[in-house]
Design a protein around this motif. Structure first.
Motif, PDB file in Angstrom:
ATOM      1  N   LEU A  62       0.820  -1.210   0.000  1.00 13.21           N
ATOM      2  CA  LEU A  62       0.000   0.000   0.000  1.00 13.21           C
ATOM      3  C   LEU A  62       0.853   1.259   0.000  1.00 13.21           C
ATOM      4  O   LEU A  62       0.424   2.289  -0.495  1.00 13.21           O
ATOM      5  CB  LEU A  62      -0.937   0.009   1.213  1.00 13.21           C
ATOM      6  N   ARG A  63       2.061   1.182   0.549  1.00 14.76           N
ATOM      7  CA  ARG A  63       2.953   2.334   0.548  1.00 14.76           C
ATOM      8  C   ARG A  63       3.282   2.752  -0.881  1.00 14.76           C
ATOM      9  O   ARG A  63       3.227   3.923  -1.224  1.00 14.76           O
ATOM     10  CB  ARG A  63       4.240   1.990   1.302  1.00 14.76           C
ATOM     11  N   LYS A  64       3.595   1.767  -1.712  1.00 14.14           N
ATOM     12  CA  LYS A  64       3.936   2.093  -3.097  1.00 14.14           C
ATOM     13  C   LYS A  64       2.733   2.681  -3.820  1.00 14.14           C
ATOM     14  O   LYS A  64       2.851   3.646  -4.562  1.00 14.14           O
ATOM     15  CB  LYS A  64       4.431   0.838  -3.815  1.00 14.14           C
ATOM     16  N   THR A  65       1.570   2.114  -3.569  1.00 15.63           N
ATOM     17  CA  THR A  65       0.379   2.585  -4.260  1.00 15.63           C
ATOM     18  C   THR A  65      -0.061   3.957  -3.779  1.00 15.63           C
ATOM     19  O   THR A  65      -0.267   4.872  -4.570  1.00 15.63           O
ATOM     20  CB  THR A  65      -0.771   1.581  -4.068  1.00 15.63           C
ATOM     21  N   ILE A 106       1.353   6.247  -1.329  1.00  6.95           N
ATOM     22  CA  ILE A 106       2.276   7.350  -1.067  1.00  6.95           C
ATOM     23  C   ILE A 106       3.053   7.752  -2.308  1.00  6.95           C
ATOM     24  O   ILE A 106       3.148   8.921  -2.649  1.00  6.95           O
ATOM     25  CB  ILE A 106       3.221   6.986   0.097  1.00  6.95           C
ATOM     26  N   ILE A 107       3.600   6.783  -3.033  1.00  8.66           N
ATOM     27  CA  ILE A 107       4.449   7.120  -4.170  1.00  8.66           C
ATOM     28  C   ILE A 107       3.618   7.441  -5.405  1.00  8.66           C
ATOM     29  O   ILE A 107       3.797   8.479  -6.041  1.00  8.66           O
ATOM     30  CB  ILE A 107       5.444   5.976  -4.442  1.00  8.66           C
ATOM     31  N   ARG A 108       2.658   6.575  -5.754  1.00  7.15           N
ATOM     32  CA  ARG A 108       1.899   6.780  -6.981  1.00  7.15           C
ATOM     33  C   ARG A 108       0.945   7.975  -6.884  1.00  7.15           C
ATOM     34  O   ARG A 108       0.817   8.758  -7.807  1.00  7.15           O
ATOM     35  CB  ARG A 108       1.120   5.524  -7.333  1.00  7.15           C
ATOM     36  N   ARG A 127       1.197  10.481  -4.723  1.00  5.08           N
ATOM     37  CA  ARG A 127       1.937  11.633  -4.206  1.00  5.08           C
ATOM     38  C   ARG A 127       1.319  12.189  -2.919  1.00  5.08           C
ATOM     39  O   ARG A 127       1.073  13.381  -2.787  1.00  5.08           O
ATOM     40  CB  ARG A 127       2.015  12.721  -5.265  1.00  5.08           C
ATOM     41  N   LEU A 128       1.071  11.311  -1.974  1.00  7.96           N
ATOM     42  CA  LEU A 128       0.467  11.738  -0.716  1.00  7.96           C
ATOM     43  C   LEU A 128       1.445  12.441   0.209  1.00  7.96           C
ATOM     44  O   LEU A 128       1.033  13.044   1.189  1.00  7.96           O
ATOM     45  CB  LEU A 128      -0.157  10.541   0.001  1.00  7.96           C
ATOM     46  N   THR A 129       2.753  12.386  -0.108  1.00  6.40           N
ATOM     47  CA  THR A 129       3.711  13.089   0.741  1.00  6.40           C
ATOM     48  C   THR A 129       3.530  14.596   0.652  1.00  6.40           C
ATOM     49  O   THR A 129       3.937  15.323   1.553  1.00  6.40           O
ATOM     50  CB  THR A 129       5.141  12.717   0.347  1.00  6.40           C
ATOM     51  N   GLN A 130       2.929  15.104  -0.435  1.00  5.76           N
ATOM     52  CA  GLN A 130       2.685  16.544  -0.568  1.00  5.76           C
ATOM     53  C   GLN A 130       1.485  16.983   0.247  1.00  5.76           C
ATOM     54  O   GLN A 130       1.218  18.175   0.362  1.00  5.76           O
ATOM     55  CB  GLN A 130       2.472  16.881  -2.037  1.00  5.76           C
ATOM     56  N   GLN A 131       0.746  16.052   0.818  1.00  3.15           N
ATOM     57  CA  GLN A 131      -0.474  16.407   1.534  1.00  3.15           C
ATOM     58  C   GLN A 131      -0.304  16.274   3.041  1.00  3.15           C
ATOM     59  O   GLN A 131      -1.241  15.997   3.768  1.00  3.15           O
ATOM     60  CB  GLN A 131      -1.609  15.525   1.046  1.00  3.15           C
TER      61      GLN A 131
END
Length: 125
Positions: free
Chosen positions: A43-46, A48-50, A52-56
């Protein structure tokens, strides 16, 4: 289930009863822990990375603040059982007595945010 808690119930023969031990409980907790870990890694790959949840992160911290402050606000207005925001009589007192009320639970709001609008609408209907 231990023999003491299983005594007197249907199906509580020797096959269905197991005395819990600390070793079995620790092994069970480790298995559950690693099962959750193996679910989170894909789920991390899906998520966070795909997506782009790090911007939120700012929105994440705002929602964290809301989930902490909302129960505190509910606690201030709760005067007893079935009082305050726990069970708000949205449709009137007669409907409330029959079990129709709005639950201001953050879990319901979170499910509404995670699910697509079509699923949320079908659950509401």
């Amino acid at each position: 289930m231990s023999k003491k808690s299983a005594s007197g119930h249907i199906g509580s023969d020797e096959v269905n009863v197991e005395e819990p031990s600390i070793g079995r409980l620790i092994a069970f907790l480790f298995l559950i822990n690693f099962a959750g870990l193996f679910v989170i890694i894909p789920l991390r790959k899906t998520m966070i990375i795909r997506h782009r949840l790090t911007q939120q992160v700012v929105t994440l911290f705002k929602s964290l603040g809301g989930t902490v402050l909302w129960p505190l606000l509910q606690w201030f207005f709760a005067g007893g059982k079935n009082c305050g925001f726990q069970a708000f009589p949205t449709f009137g007192i007669t409907a409330y007595r029959r079990g129709f009320y709005f639950d201001f639970s953050m879990a319901n709001i979170g499910v509404g945010m995670i699910c697509p609008p079509m699923i949320t609408t079908s659950m509401l209907v």
